[in-house]
Design a protein around this motif. Sequence first.
Motif, PDB file in Angstrom:
ATOM      1  N   ALA A  20       9.099  -7.235  -2.068  1.00  0.00           N
ATOM      2  CA  ALA A  20       8.677  -7.469  -0.695  1.00  0.00           C
ATOM      3  C   ALA A  20       7.155  -7.515  -0.627  1.00  0.00           C
ATOM      4  O   ALA A  20       6.470  -6.831  -1.385  1.00  0.00           O
ATOM      5  CB  ALA A  20       9.207  -6.361   0.207  1.00  0.00           C
ATOM      6  N   THR A  22       3.961  -7.166   2.126  1.00  0.00           N
ATOM      7  CA  THR A  22       3.492  -6.824   3.458  1.00  0.00           C
ATOM      8  C   THR A  22       2.025  -7.200   3.544  1.00  0.00           C
ATOM      9  O   THR A  22       1.234  -6.802   2.693  1.00  0.00           O
ATOM     10  CB  THR A  22       3.654  -5.320   3.756  1.00  0.00           C
ATOM     11  OG1 THR A  22       5.027  -4.966   3.611  1.00  0.00           O
ATOM     12  CG2 THR A  22       3.180  -4.992   5.164  1.00  0.00           C
ATOM     13  N   TYR A  24      -1.489  -7.266   5.933  1.00  0.00           N
ATOM     14  CA  TYR A  24      -2.143  -6.594   7.059  1.00  0.00           C
ATOM     15  C   TYR A  24      -3.268  -7.483   7.544  1.00  0.00           C
ATOM     16  O   TYR A  24      -4.023  -8.038   6.750  1.00  0.00           O
ATOM     17  CB  TYR A  24      -2.670  -5.224   6.623  1.00  0.00           C
ATOM     18  CG  TYR A  24      -1.550  -4.288   6.267  1.00  0.00           C
ATOM     19  CD1 TYR A  24      -0.966  -3.491   7.233  1.00  0.00           C
ATOM     20  CD2 TYR A  24      -1.043  -4.231   4.978  1.00  0.00           C
ATOM     21  CE1 TYR A  24       0.090  -2.646   6.925  1.00  0.00           C
ATOM     22  CE2 TYR A  24       0.002  -3.391   4.658  1.00  0.00           C
ATOM     23  CZ  TYR A  24       0.567  -2.597   5.633  1.00  0.00           C
ATOM     24  OH  TYR A  24       1.615  -1.766   5.319  1.00  0.00           O
ATOM     25  N   ALA A  49       6.598  -9.127   5.590  1.00  0.00           N
ATOM     26  CA  ALA A  49       6.263  -8.544   6.891  1.00  0.00           C
ATOM     27  C   ALA A  49       4.771  -8.709   7.130  1.00  0.00           C
ATOM     28  O   ALA A  49       3.967  -8.588   6.201  1.00  0.00           O
ATOM     29  CB  ALA A  49       6.633  -7.064   6.928  1.00  0.00           C
ATOM     30  N   GLU A  51       1.828  -7.103   9.411  1.00  0.00           N
ATOM     31  CA  GLU A  51       1.439  -5.995  10.287  1.00  0.00           C
ATOM     32  C   GLU A  51       0.042  -6.295  10.815  1.00  0.00           C
ATOM     33  O   GLU A  51      -0.856  -6.619  10.030  1.00  0.00           O
ATOM     34  CB  GLU A  51       1.412  -4.679   9.505  1.00  0.00           C
ATOM     35  CG  GLU A  51       2.751  -4.275   8.926  1.00  0.00           C
ATOM     36  CD  GLU A  51       3.708  -3.746   9.962  1.00  0.00           C
ATOM     37  OE1 GLU A  51       3.254  -3.268  11.019  1.00  0.00           O
ATOM     38  OE2 GLU A  51       4.923  -3.826   9.715  1.00  0.00           O
ATOM     39  N   ALA A  70       0.555   3.497   7.285  1.00  0.00           N
ATOM     40  CA  ALA A  70       1.474   2.361   7.265  1.00  0.00           C
ATOM     41  C   ALA A  70       1.864   1.994   5.820  1.00  0.00           C
ATOM     42  O   ALA A  70       3.036   1.755   5.528  1.00  0.00           O
ATOM     43  CB  ALA A  70       0.855   1.154   7.964  1.00  0.00           C
ATOM     44  N   VAL A  71       0.890   1.972   4.930  1.00  0.00           N
ATOM     45  CA  VAL A  71       1.165   1.644   3.526  1.00  0.00           C
ATOM     46  C   VAL A  71       2.038   2.721   2.904  1.00  0.00           C
ATOM     47  O   VAL A  71       3.002   2.429   2.196  1.00  0.00           O
ATOM     48  CB  VAL A  71      -0.151   1.462   2.737  1.00  0.00           C
ATOM     49  CG1 VAL A  71       0.126   1.350   1.244  1.00  0.00           C
ATOM     50  CG2 VAL A  71      -0.904   0.227   3.226  1.00  0.00           C
ATOM     51  N   THR A  72       1.724   3.980   3.169  1.00  0.00           N
ATOM     52  CA  THR A  72       2.516   5.089   2.645  1.00  0.00           C
ATOM     53  C   THR A  72       3.957   5.007   3.122  1.00  0.00           C
ATOM     54  O   THR A  72       4.901   5.188   2.341  1.00  0.00           O
ATOM     55  CB  THR A  72       1.899   6.448   3.059  1.00  0.00           C
ATOM     56  OG1 THR A  72       0.564   6.513   2.531  1.00  0.00           O
ATOM     57  CG2 THR A  72       2.705   7.608   2.528  1.00  0.00           C
ATOM     58  N   ALA A  73       4.148   4.705   4.399  1.00  0.00           N
ATOM     59  CA  ALA A  73       5.504   4.580   4.945  1.00  0.00           C
ATOM     60  C   ALA A  73       6.271   3.442   4.264  1.00  0.00           C
ATOM     61  O   ALA A  73       7.456   3.585   3.957  1.00  0.00           O
ATOM     62  CB  ALA A  73       5.437   4.360   6.451  1.00  0.00           C
ATOM     63  N   ARG A  74       5.612   2.333   4.014  1.00  0.00           N
ATOM     64  CA  ARG A  74       6.275   1.196   3.346  1.00  0.00           C
ATOM     65  C   ARG A  74       6.666   1.550   1.915  1.00  0.00           C
ATOM     66  O   ARG A  74       7.697   1.111   1.419  1.00  0.00           O
ATOM     67  CB  ARG A  74       5.356  -0.016   3.327  1.00  0.00           C
ATOM     68  CG  ARG A  74       5.217  -0.647   4.658  1.00  0.00           C
ATOM     69  CD  ARG A  74       5.782  -2.031   4.624  1.00  0.00           C
ATOM     70  NE  ARG A  74       5.662  -2.604   5.941  1.00  0.00           N
ATOM     71  CZ  ARG A  74       6.654  -3.207   6.548  1.00  0.00           C
ATOM     72  NH1 ARG A  74       7.812  -3.308   5.957  1.00  0.00           N
ATOM     73  NH2 ARG A  74       6.504  -3.703   7.734  1.00  0.00           N
ATOM     74  N   LEU A  75       5.827   2.316   1.240  1.00  0.00           N
ATOM     75  CA  LEU A  75       6.106   2.676  -0.154  1.00  0.00           C
ATOM     76  C   LEU A  75       7.265   3.663  -0.268  1.00  0.00           C
ATOM     77  O   LEU A  75       7.909   3.738  -1.309  1.00  0.00           O
ATOM     78  CB  LEU A  75       4.862   3.244  -0.813  1.00  0.00           C
ATOM     79  CG  LEU A  75       3.740   2.235  -1.050  1.00  0.00           C
ATOM     80  CD1 LEU A  75       2.490   2.945  -1.568  1.00  0.00           C
ATOM     81  CD2 LEU A  75       4.178   1.145  -2.017  1.00  0.00           C
ATOM     82  N   ARG A  76       7.501   4.404   0.768  1.00  0.00           N
ATOM     83  CA  ARG A  76       8.612   5.376   0.735  1.00  0.00           C
ATOM     84  C   ARG A  76       9.889   4.622   0.907  1.00  0.00           C
ATOM     85  O   ARG A  76      10.916   4.760   0.571  1.00  0.00           O
ATOM     86  CB  ARG A  76       8.453   6.407   1.841  1.00  0.00           C
ATOM     87  CG  ARG A  76       7.328   7.333   1.516  1.00  0.00           C
ATOM     88  CD  ARG A  76       7.307   8.491   2.467  1.00  0.00           C
ATOM     89  NE  ARG A  76       6.245   9.373   2.040  1.00  0.00           N
ATOM     90  CZ  ARG A  76       5.516  10.090   2.849  1.00  0.00           C
ATOM     91  NH1 ARG A  76       5.738  10.054   4.135  1.00  0.00           N
ATOM     92  NH2 ARG A  76       4.571  10.857   2.397  1.00  0.00           N
TER      93      ARG A  76
END
Length: 76
Positions: A20, A22, A24, A49, A51, A70-76
């Motif tokens: 994926a 993403t 920004y 995506a 953002e 935001a990056v941390t959330a996507r990596l999780r």
Amino acid sequence: MIRLETCRSTVRGDRRSRSAITAYLGTGDPTRATATVDAWAELTTGGFALETVPGDHFYLVPERDRLLAAVTARLR
């Protein structure tokens, strides 16, 4: 930053990434249009995506914490 033009010249047909992507984009960035950034979707079969972040081309400085979250959330 990875340049779209460089990736386009090396990725063709079934050689697209399965990962994926993403992107920004600062909402007030005069150097990039949303349509230009959306072109990254052509380089993957794994989803894309976009953002948006408040700010111009240098949104990274004032929006650092928001972007890192935001990056941390996507990596999780």
